[in-house]
Design a protein around this motif. Structure first.
Motif, PDB file in Angstrom:
ATOM      1  N   LEU A  90       0.838  -1.192   0.000  1.00  0.00           N
ATOM      2  CA  LEU A  90       0.000   0.000   0.000  1.00  0.00           C
ATOM      3  C   LEU A  90       0.873   1.242   0.000  1.00  0.00           C
ATOM      4  CD1 LEU A  90      -2.509  -1.128   2.777  1.00  0.00           C
ATOM      5  CD2 LEU A  90      -3.133  -0.707   0.388  1.00  0.00           C
ATOM      6  N   SER A  91       0.512   2.229  -0.799  1.00  0.00           N
ATOM      7  CA  SER A  91       1.243   3.485  -0.780  1.00  0.00           C
ATOM      8  C   SER A  91       0.914   4.240   0.503  1.00  0.00           C
ATOM      9  CB  SER A  91       0.861   4.349  -1.986  1.00  0.00           C
ATOM     10  OG  SER A  91      -0.486   4.798  -1.858  1.00  0.00           O
ATOM     11  N   ARG A  92       1.819   5.108   0.882  1.00  0.00           N
ATOM     12  CA  ARG A  92       1.584   5.933   2.070  1.00  0.00           C
ATOM     13  C   ARG A  92       0.339   6.805   1.884  1.00  0.00           C
ATOM     14  NH1 ARG A  92       3.233   5.878   7.443  1.00  0.00           N
ATOM     15  NH2 ARG A  92       2.269   7.735   8.295  1.00  0.00           N
ATOM     16  N   GLU A  93       0.171   7.309   0.672  1.00  0.00           N
ATOM     17  CA  GLU A  93      -0.988   8.149   0.384  1.00  0.00           C
ATOM     18  C   GLU A  93      -2.297   7.366   0.552  1.00  0.00           C
ATOM     19  OE1 GLU A  93       1.679   7.934  -1.445  1.00  0.00           O
ATOM     20  OE2 GLU A  93       2.536   9.952  -1.566  1.00  0.00           O
ATOM     21  N   LYS A  94      -2.265   6.078   0.142  1.00  0.00           N
ATOM     22  CA  LYS A  94      -3.473   5.250   0.280  1.00  0.00           C
ATOM     23  C   LYS A  94      -3.800   5.027   1.760  1.00  0.00           C
ATOM     24  CE  LYS A  94      -5.505   3.255  -2.543  1.00  0.00           C
ATOM     25  NZ  LYS A  94      -6.773   3.550  -3.281  1.00  0.00           N
ATOM     26  N   ILE A  95      -2.781   4.806   2.570  1.00  0.00           N
ATOM     27  CA  ILE A  95      -2.978   4.635   4.015  1.00  0.00           C
ATOM     28  C   ILE A  95      -3.618   5.894   4.607  1.00  0.00           C
ATOM     29  CG2 ILE A  95      -1.738   4.496   6.218  1.00  0.00           C
ATOM     30  CD1 ILE A  95      -1.719   1.818   5.108  1.00  0.00           C
ATOM     31  N   LEU A 151      -3.718  16.123  -6.623  1.00  0.00           N
ATOM     32  CA  LEU A 151      -3.027  16.958  -7.597  1.00  0.00           C
ATOM     33  C   LEU A 151      -1.783  16.280  -8.160  1.00  0.00           C
ATOM     34  CD1 LEU A 151      -3.267  20.439  -5.831  1.00  0.00           C
ATOM     35  CD2 LEU A 151      -4.630  19.610  -7.754  1.00  0.00           C
ATOM     36  N   GLY A 152      -1.512  15.072  -7.656  1.00  0.00           N
ATOM     37  CA  GLY A 152      -0.361  14.339  -8.154  1.00  0.00           C
ATOM     38  C   GLY A 152       0.949  14.697  -7.496  1.00  0.00           C
ATOM     39  N   VAL A 153       0.870  15.375  -6.338  1.00  0.00           N
ATOM     40  CA  VAL A 153       2.089  15.742  -5.619  1.00  0.00           C
ATOM     41  C   VAL A 153       2.377  14.674  -4.573  1.00  0.00           C
ATOM     42  CG1 VAL A 153       3.215  17.465  -4.159  1.00  0.00           C
ATOM     43  CG2 VAL A 153       1.605  18.186  -5.952  1.00  0.00           C
ATOM     44  N   LYS A 154       3.516  14.063  -4.658  1.00  0.00           N
ATOM     45  CA  LYS A 154       3.870  13.018  -3.714  1.00  0.00           C
ATOM     46  C   LYS A 154       4.249  13.630  -2.366  1.00  0.00           C
ATOM     47  CE  LYS A 154       3.416   9.408  -6.358  1.00  0.00           C
ATOM     48  NZ  LYS A 154       2.439   8.350  -6.057  1.00  0.00           N
ATOM     49  N   GLY A 155       3.794  12.998  -1.299  1.00  0.00           N
ATOM     50  CA  GLY A 155       4.120  13.482   0.041  1.00  0.00           C
ATOM     51  C   GLY A 155       4.966  12.472   0.780  1.00  0.00           C
ATOM     52  N   GLY A 156       5.269  12.799   2.001  1.00  0.00           N
ATOM     53  CA  GLY A 156       5.999  11.874   2.857  1.00  0.00           C
ATOM     54  C   GLY A 156       7.493  11.985   2.677  1.00  0.00           C
ATOM     55  N   PRO A 157       8.266  11.398   3.546  1.00  0.00           N
ATOM     56  CA  PRO A 157       9.723  11.478   3.503  1.00  0.00           C
ATOM     57  C   PRO A 157      10.309  10.679   2.348  1.00  0.00           C
ATOM     58  CG  PRO A 157       9.035   9.934   5.177  1.00  0.00           C
ATOM     59  CD  PRO A 157       7.781  10.572   4.658  1.00  0.00           C
ATOM     60  N   VAL A 158      11.456  11.104   1.911  1.00  0.00           N
ATOM     61  CA  VAL A 158      12.160  10.380   0.851  1.00  0.00           C
ATOM     62  C   VAL A 158      13.062   9.337   1.501  1.00  0.00           C
ATOM     63  CG1 VAL A 158      13.791  10.595  -1.058  1.00  0.00           C
ATOM     64  CG2 VAL A 158      12.129  12.414  -0.629  1.00  0.00           C
ATOM     65  N   PRO A 159      12.949   8.074   1.109  1.00  0.00           N
ATOM     66  CA  PRO A 159      13.803   7.049   1.713  1.00  0.00           C
ATOM     67  C   PRO A 159      15.285   7.367   1.540  1.00  0.00           C
ATOM     68  CG  PRO A 159      12.049   6.050   0.422  1.00  0.00           C
ATOM     69  CD  PRO A 159      12.016   7.521   0.121  1.00  0.00           C
ATOM     70  N   HIS A 160      16.051   7.051   2.547  1.00  0.00           N
ATOM     71  CA  HIS A 160      17.494   7.283   2.498  1.00  0.00           C
ATOM     72  C   HIS A 160      18.132   6.387   1.449  1.00  0.00           C
ATOM     73  CE1 HIS A 160      21.639   7.682   3.952  1.00  0.00           C
ATOM     74  NE2 HIS A 160      21.228   8.745   4.614  1.00  0.00           N
ATOM     75  N   ALA A 161      19.156   6.907   0.800  1.00  0.00           N
ATOM     76  CA  ALA A 161      19.760   6.159  -0.305  1.00  0.00           C
ATOM     77  C   ALA A 161      20.449   4.884   0.153  1.00  0.00           C
ATOM     78  CB  ALA A 161      20.767   7.060  -1.023  1.00  0.00           C
ATOM     79  N   SER A 162      21.031   4.909   1.332  1.00  0.00           N
ATOM     80  CA  SER A 162      21.767   3.745   1.820  1.00  0.00           C
ATOM     81  C   SER A 162      20.810   2.703   2.380  1.00  0.00           C
ATOM     82  CB  SER A 162      22.754   4.173   2.918  1.00  0.00           C
ATOM     83  OG  SER A 162      23.237   3.044   3.598  1.00  0.00           O
ATOM     84  N   ASN A 163      21.108   1.450   2.142  1.00  0.00           N
ATOM     85  CA  ASN A 163      20.288   0.387   2.688  1.00  0.00           C
ATOM     86  C   ASN A 163      20.606   0.131   4.162  1.00  0.00           C
ATOM     87  OD1 ASN A 163      18.389  -1.766   2.428  1.00  0.00           O
ATOM     88  ND2 ASN A 163      20.096  -3.206   2.524  1.00  0.00           N
ATOM     89  N   ARG A 164      21.785   0.603   4.600  1.00  0.00           N
ATOM     90  CA  ARG A 164      22.192   0.329   5.978  1.00  0.00           C
ATOM     91  C   ARG A 164      21.815   1.466   6.913  1.00  0.00           C
ATOM     92  NH1 ARG A 164      26.106   0.990   9.743  1.00  0.00           N
ATOM     93  NH2 ARG A 164      27.183   2.599   8.557  1.00  0.00           N
ATOM     94  N   GLU A 165      22.022   2.690   6.474  1.00  0.00           N
ATOM     95  CA  GLU A 165      21.819   3.841   7.346  1.00  0.00           C
ATOM     96  C   GLU A 165      20.541   4.582   6.983  1.00  0.00           C
ATOM     97  OE1 GLU A 165      23.684   4.886   9.890  1.00  0.00           O
ATOM     98  OE2 GLU A 165      25.147   3.273   9.698  1.00  0.00           O
ATOM     99  N   VAL A 166      19.848   5.049   8.002  1.00  0.00           N
ATOM    100  CA  VAL A 166      18.683   5.894   7.795  1.00  0.00           C
ATOM    101  C   VAL A 166      18.866   7.115   8.680  1.00  0.00           C
ATOM    102  CG1 VAL A 166      16.164   6.014   7.782  1.00  0.00           C
ATOM    103  CG2 VAL A 166      17.294   3.822   7.497  1.00  0.00           C
ATOM    104  N   ASN A 167      19.356   8.207   8.078  1.00  0.00           N
ATOM    105  CA  ASN A 167      19.581   9.445   8.822  1.00  0.00           C
ATOM    106  C   ASN A 167      20.479   9.230  10.039  1.00  0.00           C
ATOM    107  OD1 ASN A 167      17.836  10.385   6.945  1.00  0.00           O
ATOM    108  ND2 ASN A 167      16.177  10.884   8.327  1.00  0.00           N
TER     109      ASN A 167
END
Length: 534
Positions: free
Chosen positions: A418-423, A467-483
């Protein structure tokens, strides 16, 4: 080098702070009508010894911002500033600590609360403005820390700390939870501005192992004596003229026999004529007689954690209930004419669109006086956080930007199916279904007005979606680290907290009173750290 301050000859100046929010999102939390009980308890415990100059600033209660709190803290020339924070408050807390340290570098900043309890080393590593962290129940730990600072001695052996030693972050031994809550002084509510509402904790702890809850007070319901609770309520009514009481017990009625005795005493001292109160409890511990007694004693609303309308999800999450039990509880409450507040969560492990629809349909059928449909949050230390860190159970951890760990509008989790928007869409749709399908149009307007701030944030997300604007945080590029916090570290926090719960249960069994043993046995509290999912 261990941090130290004070000279032992004059009172240590200690300031306890509930930090301001970045902005008001959920007014009940961000602009409360009640003092923050955590720092009220700390203040009450500290000042009984007569060797500390204890002050408090509750920025949320006072509606003041960072500049004003910093100004007052610096004017007090505090030796120690203790700040409390849930996960979504940790960044504002760190910002405030930084402002205070900038103005008075010798001030020792101490962070307490559930977030640093779950992620002690990571919290100090991530936020350099915190000198020390208090893990777990803070009253005795913080007192012993302040004593060590005041006497200029090492506090390396004070249980329950995380602190800096040179370039290293050190954990002191674990501290077991207090089993004698009557020994705790009442919260120092007199140090706060007079409020309309006050929290009371008649007990700490919950025997259940819900996957979404860290259960910071432990799995043993540790209960104060009825007399001790009544004495505090009398104080709140006589001195503070409390208009409303909120019982912060996880499960107010977990010991039904004790609860009936407590309610009788509340009636005797005139609670129904002088104030009213709100409780949270569990469908296992209510029936018609309990609801009737609660109402007679002055209870105006009871919250029940229902969580889902999907029978399979309910069985797996460790809640110990089923849908028939929930329906029976609602029938009993209606018979007693006691309004029920129902707590639901969208986003359980392996949640599907069908299971969400079942939850909304069930909530609509129950028709609670106040429905609450929160979004799943992977709070550190919970089983859900452990699953999200591993990318299991249909979860993807989107961020550990702690500002996003908000149950109404946060975006810490993404879902495989499920997309975050759908939730978020289903969250709003669920609220509308409960009110509109039950022809409660006026109640809907009142609800929207009461929660207009968080509601506006939710609605704006839906508009952006259209309106087609995506919301929510952008996933971190690294698979190991998240912020800055590794997924392994977040998963490990779940395991370590489970071990802490087992250790505290063993301690309670060894040193608890016969009454506590009866509570443990009656609620079938077992030595297990594994999830009910496994």
């Amino acid at each position: 080098m261990d941090i130290s301050a004070g000279n032992g000859s004059k009172p240590l100046r200690v300031l306890l702070v509930n930090p301001p929010p970045w902005k008001v999102v959920e007014p009940w939390y961000d602009e409360p009508a009640f003092p923050r009980q955590a720092i009220a308890y700390l203040a009450g415990y500290l000042r009984q010894f007569g060797v500390f100059d204890v002050r408090v600033i509750d920025a949320k209660l006072e509606r003041i911002g960072f500049a004003e709190v910093t100004k007052r803290a610096l004017e007090l020339e505090s030796d120690v500033v203790g700040i409390t924070a849930f996960t979504h408050e940790i960044k504002p807390a760190a910002h405030l600590a930084g402002l205070i340290k900038k103005g008075r570098p010798q001030t020792i900043t101490v962070i307490g609360g559930v977030h640093v309890t779950a992620l002690p080393v990571a919290t100090l590593r991530e936020f350099s403005s915190f000198d020390i962290g208090c893990r777990g129940e803070g009253e005795i730990t913080f007192y012993e820390l302040c004593t060590a600072i005041h006497q200029q001695v090492s506090y390396a052996t004070v249980p329950g700390l995380v602190y800096r030693k040179g370039q290293t972050i050190v954990l002191s031994p674990e501290r077991m939870k207090s089993l004698d809550l009557d020994s705790m002084p009442f919260p120092a509510n007199d140090l706060f501005p007079e409020a309309k509402e006050y929290f009371v904790m008649s007990q700490r702890g919950c025997p259940f192992r819900c996957t979404f809850c860290m259960n910071p007070n432990g799995r043993v319901p540790r209960q104060r004596s009825v007399k001790n609770v009544i004495d505090e309520i009398v104080q709140l009514m006589d001195i503070h003229k409390a208009k409303r009481l909120h019982f912060g017990d996880e499960l107010f009625t977990v010991n039904m026999e004790r609860t009936h005795v407590l309610l009788d005493e509340m009636i005797r001292i005139g609670v129904p004529k002088r104030t009213n109160f709100f409780i949270t409890t569990h469908v296992n511990f209510v029936d018609y007689e309990m609801f009737k007694h609660l109402k007679a004693a002055g209870c105006t609303e009871c919250a029940l954690g229902i969580e889902t309308g999907d029978e399979q999800q309910l069985r797996k999450m460790g809640k110990g209930t089923n849908l028939n039990m929930v329906k029976a509880a609602f029938d009993a409450a209606r018979k007693a004419r006691l309004p029920l507040n129902s707590l639901f969560i969208i986003g359980h492990p392996n949640e599907t669109e069908d299971s969400i629809k079942e939850t909304i349909a069930f909530a609509t059928k129950l028709n609670p006086s106040t429905p609450v449909l929160g979004l799943m949050v992977p709070y550190p230390g919970t089983e859900v956080a452990g699953l999200a860190a591993k990318g299991a159970a249909g979860y993807r951890l989107a961020t550990t930007d702690w500002d996003e760990f908000n149950k109404q509008i946060g975006g810490a989790l993404e879902f495989a199916n499920l997309s975050r928007e759908k939730i978020e869409y289903y969250q709003i749709w669920g609220y509308l279904q409960v009110f509109l399908r039950n022809w409660r149009f006026i109640d809907l307007m009142k609800f929207v007005w009461r929660y207009r701030t968080s509601g506006f944030s939710l609605l704006s997300k839906i508009v952006k979606l259209r309106l087609g604007v995506k919301g929510g945080p952008v996933p971190h590029a690294s698979n190991r680290e998240v912020n800055g916090v590794s997924r392994d570290e977040l998963a490990e926090a779940t395991v370590k907290w489970g071990q802490n719960q087992i250790a505290n249960l063993a301690y309670a069994r060894k040193f608890g009173t016969p009454e506590l043993m009866r509570v443990i046995a009656k609620n079938n509290v077992k030595d297990r750290s594994s999830s009910p999912l496994t």
